[in-house]
Design an enzyme around this catalytic site. Sequence first.
Site, mmCIF file in Angstrom:
data_model
loop_
_atom_site.group_PDB
_atom_site.id
_atom_site.type_symbol
_atom_site.label_atom_id
_atom_site.label_comp_id
_atom_site.label_asym_id
_atom_site.label_seq_id
_atom_site.Cartn_x
_atom_site.Cartn_y
_atom_site.Cartn_z
ATOM 1 N N ASN A 9 0.865 -1.179 0.000
ATOM 2 C CA ASN A 9 0.000 0.000 0.000
ATOM 3 C C ASN A 9 0.904 1.233 0.000
ATOM 4 O O ASN A 9 1.530 1.535 1.014
ATOM 5 C CB ASN A 9 -0.883 -0.042 1.258
ATOM 6 C CG ASN A 9 -1.737 1.207 1.410
ATOM 7 O OD1 ASN A 9 -1.795 2.046 0.510
ATOM 8 N ND2 ASN A 9 -2.408 1.329 2.551
ATOM 9 N N LYS A 11 0.067 4.241 -0.129
ATOM 10 C CA LYS A 11 -0.555 5.399 0.532
ATOM 11 C C LYS A 11 -0.367 6.652 -0.349
ATOM 12 O O LYS A 11 -0.332 6.531 -1.565
ATOM 13 C CB LYS A 11 0.003 5.572 1.947
ATOM 14 C CG LYS A 11 -0.101 4.247 2.745
ATOM 15 C CD LYS A 11 0.174 4.389 4.200
ATOM 16 C CE LYS A 11 0.004 3.026 4.877
ATOM 17 N NZ LYS A 11 0.194 3.085 6.319
ATOM 18 N N HIS A 93 -9.379 1.081 5.482
ATOM 19 C CA HIS A 93 -8.051 1.295 6.091
ATOM 20 C C HIS A 93 -8.204 2.254 7.275
ATOM 21 O O HIS A 93 -9.002 3.189 7.216
ATOM 22 C CB HIS A 93 -7.082 1.871 5.050
ATOM 23 C CG HIS A 93 -5.670 1.797 5.525
ATOM 24 N ND1 HIS A 93 -5.142 2.691 6.437
ATOM 25 C CD2 HIS A 93 -4.672 0.907 5.268
ATOM 26 C CE1 HIS A 93 -3.887 2.349 6.710
ATOM 27 N NE2 HIS A 93 -3.575 1.272 6.007
ATOM 28 N N GLU A 95 -6.503 4.636 8.160
ATOM 29 C CA GLU A 95 -6.264 6.039 7.801
ATOM 30 C C GLU A 95 -7.493 6.628 7.106
ATOM 31 O O GLU A 95 -7.728 7.835 7.174
ATOM 32 C CB GLU A 95 -4.995 6.138 6.933
ATOM 33 C CG GLU A 95 -3.763 5.859 7.788
ATOM 34 C CD GLU A 95 -2.572 5.276 7.055
ATOM 35 O OE1 GLU A 95 -2.547 5.273 5.814
ATOM 36 O OE2 GLU A 95 -1.649 4.795 7.753
ATOM 37 N N GLU A 162 -4.882 -4.922 10.773
ATOM 38 C CA GLU A 162 -3.807 -3.941 10.927
ATOM 39 C C GLU A 162 -4.011 -3.175 12.236
ATOM 40 O O GLU A 162 -4.777 -2.201 12.275
ATOM 41 C CB GLU A 162 -3.832 -2.939 9.769
ATOM 42 C CG GLU A 162 -3.583 -3.546 8.414
ATOM 43 C CD GLU A 162 -3.020 -2.516 7.443
ATOM 44 O OE1 GLU A 162 -1.920 -2.736 6.948
ATOM 45 O OE2 GLU A 162 -3.674 -1.477 7.203
ATOM 46 N N GLY A 168 3.276 2.081 10.803
ATOM 47 C CA GLY A 168 4.273 3.136 10.645
ATOM 48 C C GLY A 168 5.047 3.438 11.914
ATOM 49 O O GLY A 168 5.731 4.457 11.995
ATOM 50 N N SER A 204 4.023 -2.375 10.142
ATOM 51 C CA SER A 204 5.488 -2.452 10.265
ATOM 52 C C SER A 204 6.062 -3.789 9.801
ATOM 53 O O SER A 204 7.020 -4.300 10.380
ATOM 54 C CB SER A 204 5.925 -2.119 11.696
ATOM 55 O OG SER A 204 5.539 -0.788 12.022
HETATM 56 P P1 13P Z 1 3.461 0.237 7.601
HETATM 57 O O1 13P Z 1 3.941 -1.047 6.953
HETATM 58 O O2 13P Z 1 4.199 1.456 7.118
HETATM 59 O O3 13P Z 1 3.404 0.116 9.091
HETATM 60 O O4 13P Z 1 1.942 0.443 7.096
HETATM 61 C C1 13P Z 1 1.025 -0.586 7.214
HETATM 62 C C2 13P Z 1 -0.217 -0.221 6.498
HETATM 63 O O5 13P Z 1 -0.960 0.646 6.936
HETATM 64 C C3 13P Z 1 -0.515 -0.910 5.224
HETATM 65 O O6 13P Z 1 -1.820 -0.650 4.807
#
Ligand code: 13P
Length: 244
Positions: A9, A11, A93, A95, A162, A168, A204
């Site tokens: 992803n 983002k 997601h 976010e 997740e 992150g 992560s």
């Molecule tokens: P990270 O791998 O940067 O922690 O992000 C995970 C994520 O949100 C994938 O959708």
Amino acid sequence: MRRKVVAGNWKMNTTVSEGEKLAERLVDADVSAVDVIVAPPFTHLDRVGSVLEKTDIALAAQTLSVDTFGAHTGEVAGEMLADLGCSYVIVGHSESRGRGENDEIVAQKIERAFETGLTPIICIGEDEEVYNSGERLDFLKGQVRSALGAVDSSKAFMFAYEPIWAIGTGKTASADDAQSVIGEIRGELPKEVADDIRILYGGSVKAENVEGFLSKDDVDGVLVGGASLKADSFKAIIDGASHV
Ligand code: 13P
């Protein structure tokens, strides 16, 4: 046997030309043993899709509109994404949920994904407060049940667990913890499809920890953020996943 999945992803990262270069560096990845998916921003889908067309790497969008064509300024319909070559779409997601995408909207987006021929990757996950509250499983099962209300179980779909506190941050759930939560999520799925639906872990994930997660019975794949933005680290994850 559920085939393992490695999904990246991106983002809201990279310019279109940077994204195109990243995709070009993925073309020679050995994806024979796992399903590989990348989810670039909307603006990149056409050009990244053209680069990946000659590979077995599938294209995903990061979200879609709850609506079809019409007067919906700023929105992108599932039909448009399918037309650009997307096979998957991420919904729910954290976010996106953080910007108002509640369970009801997630359910509408899942329905739109099925209507437009996209396979939804349905994200769920708890924040640190819920994690510490002792009500984590109830919370996650609530998200799963709400999503399942919109699912057409005759079609393919995936879940991605997740934990928000792991996204992150460099912190991850332990592989045992991911297994235990994902096992519980599988227990919520309709019996007739529970053994077929792939459930991913995200938060992560990197080359150093991917094998630990994927060695667990119920963890069928990984959803990778930061480490999917560099071809070398994403390929190392694909490689690790291919050797589990
Ligand atoms: P990270 O791998 O940067 O922690 O992000 C995970 C994520 O949100 C994938 O959708």
